[in-house]
Design a protein around this motif. Sequence first.
Motif, PDB file in Angstrom:
ATOM      1  N   PRO A  28       0.709  -1.108  -0.262  1.00  0.00           N
ATOM      2  CA  PRO A  28       0.085  -0.058  -0.336  1.00  0.00           C
ATOM      3  C   PRO A  28       0.728   1.743   0.205  1.00  0.00           C
ATOM      4  O   PRO A  28       2.843   1.615   0.644  1.00  0.00           O
ATOM      5  CB  PRO A  28      -0.449  -0.054   1.762  1.00  0.00           C
ATOM      6  CG  PRO A  28      -0.403  -0.586   2.712  1.00  0.00           C
ATOM      7  CD  PRO A  28       0.548  -1.826   0.767  1.00  0.00           C
ATOM      8  N   SER A  29       0.000   2.501  -0.557  1.00  0.00           N
ATOM      9  CA  SER A  29       1.108   3.883  -0.814  1.00  0.00           C
ATOM     10  C   SER A  29       1.299   4.476   0.656  1.00  0.00           C
ATOM     11  O   SER A  29       2.590   5.130   1.324  1.00  0.00           O
ATOM     12  CB  SER A  29       0.736   4.636  -1.646  1.00  0.00           C
ATOM     13  OG  SER A  29      -0.973   5.204  -0.796  1.00  0.00           O
ATOM     14  N   ARG A  30       0.756   3.585   1.712  1.00  0.00           N
ATOM     15  CA  ARG A  30       0.981   4.057   3.129  1.00  0.00           C
ATOM     16  C   ARG A  30       0.798   3.377   3.930  1.00  0.00           C
ATOM     17  O   ARG A  30      -0.521   2.052   3.413  1.00  0.00           O
ATOM     18  CB  ARG A  30      -0.377   5.061   3.706  1.00  0.00           C
ATOM     19  CG  ARG A  30      -1.444   5.673   3.739  1.00  0.00           C
ATOM     20  CD  ARG A  30      -2.196   7.019   3.995  1.00  0.00           C
ATOM     21  NE  ARG A  30      -3.843   6.573   3.140  1.00  0.00           N
ATOM     22  CZ  ARG A  30      -4.067   6.646   4.617  1.00  0.00           C
ATOM     23  NH1 ARG A  30      -4.012   7.217   5.449  1.00  0.00           N
ATOM     24  NH2 ARG A  30      -5.710   6.147   5.047  1.00  0.00           N
ATOM     25  N   PRO A  31       0.411   3.202   4.810  1.00  0.00           N
ATOM     26  CA  PRO A  31       0.579   2.068   6.199  1.00  0.00           C
ATOM     27  C   PRO A  31      -0.868   2.133   6.411  1.00  0.00           C
ATOM     28  O   PRO A  31      -1.193   3.282   6.873  1.00  0.00           O
ATOM     29  CB  PRO A  31       1.547   1.942   7.500  1.00  0.00           C
ATOM     30  CG  PRO A  31       3.207   2.908   6.635  1.00  0.00           C
ATOM     31  CD  PRO A  31       1.761   3.583   5.855  1.00  0.00           C
ATOM     32  N   THR A  32      -1.445   0.766   6.699  1.00  0.00           N
ATOM     33  CA  THR A  32      -2.958   0.709   7.121  1.00  0.00           C
ATOM     34  C   THR A  32      -2.759  -0.038   8.478  1.00  0.00           C
ATOM     35  O   THR A  32      -1.934  -1.077   8.882  1.00  0.00           O
ATOM     36  CB  THR A  32      -3.507  -0.548   5.981  1.00  0.00           C
ATOM     37  OG1 THR A  32      -3.383  -0.427   5.439  1.00  0.00           O
ATOM     38  CG2 THR A  32      -4.907  -0.688   6.385  1.00  0.00           C
ATOM     39  N   ASN A  33      -3.660   1.246   9.417  1.00  0.00           N
ATOM     40  CA  ASN A  33      -3.585  -0.157  10.901  1.00  0.00           C
ATOM     41  C   ASN A  33      -3.891  -1.237  11.071  1.00  0.00           C
ATOM     42  O   ASN A  33      -5.568  -1.298  10.602  1.00  0.00           O
ATOM     43  CB  ASN A  33      -4.030   1.310  11.735  1.00  0.00           C
ATOM     44  CG  ASN A  33      -3.645   2.956  11.610  1.00  0.00           C
ATOM     45  OD1 ASN A  33      -2.277   2.362  12.207  1.00  0.00           O
ATOM     46  ND2 ASN A  33      -4.198   4.228  11.723  1.00  0.00           N
ATOM     47  N   VAL A  34      -3.550  -2.270  11.516  1.00  0.00           N
ATOM     48  CA  VAL A  34      -3.991  -3.014  12.077  1.00  0.00           C
ATOM     49  C   VAL A  34      -5.165  -3.067  13.891  1.00  0.00           C
ATOM     50  O   VAL A  34      -3.499  -3.200  14.581  1.00  0.00           O
ATOM     51  CB  VAL A  34      -3.467  -4.187  11.775  1.00  0.00           C
ATOM     52  CG1 VAL A  34      -3.986  -5.482  11.657  1.00  0.00           C
ATOM     53  CG2 VAL A  34      -2.649  -3.753   9.923  1.00  0.00           C
TER      54      VAL A  34
ATOM     55  N   PHE B  50       2.393  -8.616  10.106  1.00  0.00           N
ATOM     56  CA  PHE B  50       1.723  -7.287   9.341  1.00  0.00           C
ATOM     57  C   PHE B  50       2.822  -6.063   9.643  1.00  0.00           C
ATOM     58  O   PHE B  50       3.140  -5.516   9.220  1.00  0.00           O
ATOM     59  CB  PHE B  50       0.472  -6.783  10.408  1.00  0.00           C
ATOM     60  CG  PHE B  50      -0.881  -7.422   9.674  1.00  0.00           C
ATOM     61  CD1 PHE B  50      -1.183  -7.348   8.956  1.00  0.00           C
ATOM     62  CD2 PHE B  50      -1.483  -8.037  10.512  1.00  0.00           C
ATOM     63  CE1 PHE B  50      -2.385  -7.774   8.317  1.00  0.00           C
ATOM     64  CE2 PHE B  50      -2.622  -8.793  10.452  1.00  0.00           C
ATOM     65  CZ  PHE B  50      -3.006  -9.049   8.415  1.00  0.00           C
TER      66      PHE B  50
ATOM     67  N   HIS C  96       3.329  -2.332   8.609  1.00  0.00           N
ATOM     68  CA  HIS C  96       1.499  -1.789   9.468  1.00  0.00           C
ATOM     69  C   HIS C  96       2.035  -1.939  10.768  1.00  0.00           C
ATOM     70  O   HIS C  96       2.607  -2.438  11.396  1.00  0.00           O
ATOM     71  CB  HIS C  96       0.704  -2.877   8.819  1.00  0.00           C
ATOM     72  CG  HIS C  96       0.895  -2.716   7.117  1.00  0.00           C
ATOM     73  ND1 HIS C  96       0.185  -1.959   6.508  1.00  0.00           N
ATOM     74  CD2 HIS C  96       0.765  -3.596   6.876  1.00  0.00           C
ATOM     75  CE1 HIS C  96       0.237  -2.428   5.526  1.00  0.00           C
ATOM     76  NE2 HIS C  96       0.572  -3.577   5.492  1.00  0.00           N
TER      77      HIS C  96
END
Length: 75
Positions: free
Chosen positions: A15-21, A41, A46
């Motif tokens: 992804p272009s930016r980290p995703t909060n998991v 992750f 992430h």
Amino acid sequence: RTLAVAPRVPPMPAPSRPTNVLLGATGSVAAVRVPALVKGFATAGHPVRVVATAAATYFFDPAPLRGILTLDADE
């Protein structure tokens, strides 16, 4: 005789930016996967938080997740 081979699935692009998991775990045997999921992750970049029931901690060691783990009893 020919063996069937599953088609290769290309890896997903990062992804272009980290995703909060937010990973939730309950008291089932599936909770043994929590450390591996967190590592996967985090390695992918992430930020990860884990919320687990007390029963879930019978299936994994909560000590390595100390900074990111919240138990349901804490709430």
